[in-house]
Design an enzyme around this catalytic site. Structure first.
Site, PDB file in Angstrom:
ATOM      1  N   GLY A 121       0.797  -1.215   0.000  1.00 55.22           N
ATOM      2  CA  GLY A 121       0.000   0.000   0.000  1.00 55.22           C
ATOM      3  C   GLY A 121       0.833   1.269   0.000  1.00 55.22           C
ATOM      4  N   GLY A 128       0.074   9.447  -6.220  1.00 59.82           N
ATOM      5  CA  GLY A 128       0.326   8.386  -7.186  1.00 59.82           C
ATOM      6  C   GLY A 128       1.816   8.320  -7.453  1.00 59.82           C
ATOM      7  N   SER A 129       2.231   8.974  -8.549  1.00 61.22           N
ATOM      8  CA  SER A 129       3.648   8.947  -8.905  1.00 61.22           C
ATOM      9  C   SER A 129       4.512   9.636  -7.840  1.00 61.22           C
ATOM     10  CB  SER A 129       3.855   9.657 -10.252  1.00 61.22           C
ATOM     11  OG  SER A 129       3.023   9.087 -11.234  1.00 61.22           O
ATOM     12  N   ILE A 155      -5.358  -0.684  -3.983  1.00 61.49           N
ATOM     13  CA  ILE A 155      -4.440  -1.712  -3.497  1.00 61.49           C
ATOM     14  C   ILE A 155      -4.846  -3.116  -3.971  1.00 61.49           C
ATOM     15  CG2 ILE A 155      -3.282  -2.651  -1.461  1.00 61.49           C
ATOM     16  CD1 ILE A 155      -2.782   0.412  -2.191  1.00 61.49           C
ATOM     17  N   THR A 156      -3.988  -3.680  -4.814  1.00 60.27           N
ATOM     18  CA  THR A 156      -4.245  -5.006  -5.376  1.00 60.27           C
ATOM     19  C   THR A 156      -4.216  -6.045  -4.265  1.00 60.27           C
ATOM     20  OG1 THR A 156      -3.109  -4.272  -7.368  1.00 60.27           O
ATOM     21  CG2 THR A 156      -3.512  -6.642  -7.154  1.00 60.27           C
ATOM     22  N   GLU A 363       3.052   0.169 -10.843  1.00 60.82           N
ATOM     23  CA  GLU A 363       4.441   0.089 -10.357  1.00 60.82           C
ATOM     24  C   GLU A 363       5.334   1.142 -11.004  1.00 60.82           C
ATOM     25  OE1 GLU A 363       6.245  -3.622  -9.417  1.00 60.82           O
ATOM     26  OE2 GLU A 363       4.309  -4.537  -8.980  1.00 60.82           O
ATOM     27  N   THR A 365       4.396   4.560 -13.614  1.00 58.66           N
ATOM     28  CA  THR A 365       3.937   4.652 -15.006  1.00 58.66           C
ATOM     29  C   THR A 365       5.147   4.636 -15.945  1.00 58.66           C
ATOM     30  OG1 THR A 365       4.074   7.058 -15.050  1.00 58.66           O
ATOM     31  CG2 THR A 365       1.974   6.112 -14.315  1.00 58.66           C
ATOM     32  N   GLU A 367       5.850   6.772 -18.062  1.00 56.44           N
ATOM     33  CA  GLU A 367       6.475   8.112 -18.085  1.00 56.44           C
ATOM     34  C   GLU A 367       7.523   8.194 -16.977  1.00 56.44           C
ATOM     35  OE1 GLU A 367       3.152   7.629 -18.217  1.00 56.44           O
ATOM     36  OE2 GLU A 367       2.829   8.248 -20.290  1.00 56.44           O
TER      37      GLU A 367
HETATM   38  C1  FAD Z   1      -5.176  -1.947 -11.418  1.00 55.59           C
HETATM   39  C2  FAD Z   1      -4.234  -1.169 -10.572  1.00 55.59           C
HETATM   40  C3  FAD Z   1      -3.556  -1.808  -9.555  1.00 55.59           C
HETATM   41  C4  FAD Z   1      -2.761  -1.078  -8.662  1.00 55.59           C
HETATM   42  N1  FAD Z   1      -2.197  -1.703  -7.586  1.00 55.59           N
HETATM   43  C5  FAD Z   1      -1.554  -0.965  -6.649  1.00 55.59           C
HETATM   44  C6  FAD Z   1      -1.069  -1.568  -5.453  1.00 55.59           C
HETATM   45  O1  FAD Z   1      -1.214  -2.780  -5.237  1.00 55.59           O
HETATM   46  N2  FAD Z   1      -0.458  -0.767  -4.533  1.00 55.59           N
HETATM   47  C7  FAD Z   1      -0.273   0.561  -4.728  1.00 55.59           C
HETATM   48  O2  FAD Z   1       0.280   1.220  -3.858  1.00 55.59           O
HETATM   49  N3  FAD Z   1      -0.712   1.168  -5.867  1.00 55.59           N
HETATM   50  C8  FAD Z   1      -1.352   0.435  -6.817  1.00 55.59           C
HETATM   51  N4  FAD Z   1      -1.813   1.038  -7.967  1.00 55.59           N
HETATM   52  C9  FAD Z   1      -1.583   2.449  -8.173  1.00 55.59           C
HETATM   53  C10 FAD Z   1      -0.526   2.714  -9.229  1.00 55.59           C
HETATM   54  O3  FAD Z   1       0.738   2.354  -8.767  1.00 55.59           O
HETATM   55  C11 FAD Z   1      -0.634   4.181  -9.617  1.00 55.59           C
HETATM   56  O4  FAD Z   1      -1.838   4.300 -10.359  1.00 55.59           O
HETATM   57  C12 FAD Z   1       0.519   4.673 -10.435  1.00 55.59           C
HETATM   58  O5  FAD Z   1       1.674   4.759  -9.655  1.00 55.59           O
HETATM   59  C13 FAD Z   1       0.250   6.049 -11.038  1.00 55.59           C
HETATM   60  O6  FAD Z   1      -0.286   6.909 -10.113  1.00 55.59           O
HETATM   61  P1  FAD Z   1      -1.623   7.729 -10.471  1.00 55.59           P
HETATM   62  O7  FAD Z   1      -2.586   6.759 -11.024  1.00 55.59           O
HETATM   63  O8  FAD Z   1      -2.019   8.495  -9.282  1.00 55.59           O
HETATM   64  O9  FAD Z   1      -1.192   8.693 -11.637  1.00 55.59           O
HETATM   65  P2  FAD Z   1      -0.542  10.152 -11.473  1.00 55.59           P
HETATM   66  O10 FAD Z   1       0.704  10.056 -10.675  1.00 55.59           O
HETATM   67  O11 FAD Z   1      -1.581  11.098 -11.032  1.00 55.59           O
HETATM   68  O12 FAD Z   1      -0.148  10.441 -12.967  1.00 55.59           O
HETATM   69  C14 FAD Z   1      -1.073  10.904 -13.960  1.00 55.59           C
HETATM   70  C15 FAD Z   1      -0.301  11.024 -15.279  1.00 55.59           C
HETATM   71  O13 FAD Z   1       0.761  11.968 -15.117  1.00 55.59           O
HETATM   72  C16 FAD Z   1       2.004  11.362 -15.442  1.00 55.59           C
HETATM   73  N5  FAD Z   1       3.067  11.893 -14.580  1.00 55.59           N
HETATM   74  C17 FAD Z   1       3.055  12.009 -13.220  1.00 55.59           C
HETATM   75  N6  FAD Z   1       4.192  12.562 -12.787  1.00 55.59           N
HETATM   76  C18 FAD Z   1       4.947  12.807 -13.887  1.00 55.59           C
HETATM   77  C19 FAD Z   1       6.237  13.368 -14.112  1.00 55.59           C
HETATM   78  N7  FAD Z   1       7.009  13.784 -13.099  1.00 55.59           N
HETATM   79  N8  FAD Z   1       6.701  13.453 -15.387  1.00 55.59           N
HETATM   80  C20 FAD Z   1       5.934  13.030 -16.433  1.00 55.59           C
HETATM   81  N9  FAD Z   1       4.705  12.492 -16.272  1.00 55.59           N
HETATM   82  C21 FAD Z   1       4.230  12.376 -15.033  1.00 55.59           C
HETATM   83  C22 FAD Z   1       1.801   9.872 -15.219  1.00 55.59           C
HETATM   84  O14 FAD Z   1       2.739   9.085 -15.937  1.00 55.59           O
HETATM   85  C23 FAD Z   1       0.366   9.699 -15.694  1.00 55.59           C
HETATM   86  O15 FAD Z   1       0.338   9.563 -17.076  1.00 55.59           O
HETATM   87  C24 FAD Z   1      -2.586   0.318  -8.875  1.00 55.59           C
HETATM   88  C25 FAD Z   1      -3.206   0.941  -9.958  1.00 55.59           C
HETATM   89  C26 FAD Z   1      -4.022   0.223 -10.796  1.00 55.59           C
HETATM   90  C27 FAD Z   1      -4.706   0.934 -11.937  1.00 55.59           C
END
Ligand code: FAD
Length: 380
Positions: A121, A128-129, A155-156, A363, A365, A367
């Site tokens: 988690g 996110g990122s 959280i998967t 894990e 994105t 990007e």
């Molecule tokens: C099915 C699924 C399973 C998942 N399982 C888990 C899990 O078990 N545990 C867990 O903790 N998380 C989990 N996640 C979350 C996943 O790790 C996040 O969705 C991922 O890290 C991206 O975060 P975000 O979705 O908030 O996108 P954001 O961080 O909001 O990003 C949005 C967009 O902006 C881009 N971006 C962001 N920052 C930058 C930058 N500095 N430069 C260029 N581009 C950028 C991204 O690449 C993306 O295209 C899961 C997600 C999904 C969809």
């Protein structure tokens, strides 16, 4: 490329995939129900404890073995592939790389039993990122415990997990040393499972919101020293990212095989469509990309398994980004190559295309992977 032992492991898994996984893959997708029968089978086969060293009761194994498992199962189902070796990221790698000897003795045999499901988690509604912006907070209470408050999302396996590796702030601010890692038992009061996400793909691998409400956990469930969670987490992600590539490689191969078999049977203009040069070029591209992805992935695995971790971040990012991009291209082309049949739920390729999209996002994105690669290149 593989040792004899790895080849027989791959062959065994190929049979398991054909017999046990492929027949239920579409049902798992449509019902979106957690495949308890696969969890049990994978537990018996040792697939939930790959990477646990033999000295802690595990099957041993290394990154190559994990990727072989992920690839083989991924040919039929991303959900099955994600379930196999899922404990690597939630428990095995964190305990191996951040835990004390006492924690290794405590948790690794539990994982080796093949009966536990774990989750990791990090993500939150506003995080996110940018992991360092997390809000979940663990406040020290005396010498022996922490009180965790906060929320995680996406959280998967979070809704079915026995343990969750929770990342939480232990001091204010956004510096990387404000984050610590806790391996928490989900039976602890204060832990609550929230909404289940409705997703585009990888159905059957449920994603939930998790809530921590005055959850008191023992201090000895912290992995590593206070404030080292972020660094530890980055190392675990680097090690685990090639396994995401392994699943995607399976998807690419599975989609290519399905589309090619279909094209050999489908007759238009008096010939099997596989006989048209336009189609052969399409399949040639899909094959080249998949083979290149396989060569890259297993060379990355070999370097990491050799114990040389000097390029770990780079290799994790390169393999994850390249192979998952290839899988997206190949699965999309597989749908195209099959025409309306590719778009139909009668065949697995539309599911594979939806599933492939996910691995470009989780894990880190793609990007973010390109950012890691670019930064490493610029700094060299
Ligand atoms: C099915 C699924 C399973 C998942 N399982 C888990 C899990 O078990 N545990 C867990 O903790 N998380 C989990 N996640 C979350 C996943 O790790 C996040 O969705 C991922 O890290 C991206 O975060 P975000 O979705 O908030 O996108 P954001 O961080 O909001 O990003 C949005 C967009 O902006 C881009 N971006 C962001 N920052 C930058 C930058 N500095 N430069 C260029 N581009 C950028 C991204 O690449 C993306 O295209 C899961 C997600 C999904 C969809």
């Amino acid at each position: 490329m593989f040792t004899e032992e790895q080849k027989s492991f791959r062959d065994m898994l190929r049979k398991v995939t054909e017999k046990e996984v492929a027949p239920i893959a579409s049902r798992i997708d449509e019902t979106d129900e957690f495949p308890y029968e696969l969890a049990e089978l994978f537990g018996e086969l040792g697939l939930l404890s790959l990477w646990v060293p033999e000295e802690y009761g595990g099957a041993g194994g290394d990154l190559t073995t994990v990727c072989i498992a992920k690839e083989e199962l991924g040919r039929a189902s991303l959900t099955a592939s994600a379930l196999a070796a899922n404990n690597s990221i939630g428990l095995i790698l964190p305990v191996l790389h951040m835990g004390t000897e006492e924690q290794k003795q405590k948790y690794l045999p539990i994982s080796a039993s093949g009966k536990v499901i774990t989750a990791i988690g990090m993500t939150e509604p506003g995080t996110g990122s940018d992991v360092r912006s997390m809000k979940t907070f663990a406040k020290r209470q005396g010498n022996d415990s922490y009180v965790i408050n906060g929320q995680k999302s996406w959280i998967t396996w979070g809704g079915v997990a026995d343990y969750v590796l929770v990342f939480a702030k232990t001091s204010e601010g956004t510096s990387s040393d404000s984050i610590s890692a806790f391996l928490v038992d989900t039976k602890t009061p204060g832990f609550r499972v929230g909404r289940k996400e409705r997703k585009m793909g990888r159905n059957g691998a449920p994603n939930h919101e998790l809530f921590f409400e005055d959850m008191v956990v023992p201090a000895d469930c912290m992995l590593g020293e206070e404030g080292t969670g972020f660094k530890g987490c980055m190392k675990i992600l680097d090690l685990n990212r090639p396994t995401v590539a392994g699943s995607s490689l399976g998807l690419a191969q599975g989609a290519l095989d399905t589309a090619l078999a279909f094209a050999k049977e489908r007759v238009q203009f008096g010939r099997a469509v596989s006989q048209f040069q336009g189609m052969q070029f399409k399949f040639a591209d899909m094959h080249m990309k998949t083979e290149a992805a396989r060569a890259l992935l297993y060379s990355v695995c070999a370097e990491i398994d050799s114990g040389d971790h000097s390029r770990l971040a780079m290799l994790g990012a390169v393999s994850k980004c390249y192979v998952t991009d290839v899988a997206m291209e190949v699965t999309t082309e597989a749908v195209q190559a099959m025409g309306s049949a590719g778009y139909s739920k009668e065949y697995p390729v539309e599911r594979m295309m939806r599933d492939a999209k996910l691995n470009q996002i989780l894990e880190g994105t793609n990007e973010i992977q390109r950012m890691i690669i670019g930064r490493n290149l610029a700094a060299a």
